[in-house]
Design a protein around this motif. Structure first.
Motif: not given
Length: 107
Positions: A50, A86-90
């Motif tokens: 990110n 975040d929404d993807d777990g990152r």
């Protein structure tokens, strides 16, 4: 009150330098040097998904300190740079919403 063997706290720092960390098996790993208001620490963080390392110097971040040192691929990480998924777990960095004095401790 339970006493801790650590002097853990969350402090404000400014990223002095950030670079890719290809020595690990995780391409998203980044090496950071962070100024905590006169004290410089190193941190390894999985920020590459990110955050572009070239855009991190000068940015204020939150760091957990007093947790001890962890050696990652020969690099001594002395602080944990705080992020949330975040929404993807990152990881996404947690930062003050305006500039504050370096070294400031979380209440």
């Amino acid at each position: 009150m339970v006493e801790s063997p650590f002097d853990a706290e969350i402090r404000v720092g400014e990223v002095l330098s950030a670079e890719a960390f290809p020595e690990t098996n995780k391409p998203e790993m980044v090496k950071l040097r962070i100024d905590l208001g006169g004290e410089t620490v190193q941190s390894a963080a999985q920020l590459g998904y990110n955050h572009d390392p070239a855009e991190l110097p000068g940015r204020q971040v939150l760091c957990a300190t007093g947790l001890g040192t962890v050696r990652i691929a020969g690099f001594e990480s002395e602080a944990l740079t705080v992020g949330v998924p975040d929404d993807d777990g990152r990881p996404v960095l947690v930062t003050p919403d305006r500039e504050v004095p370096l070294g400031g401790r979380q209440y």
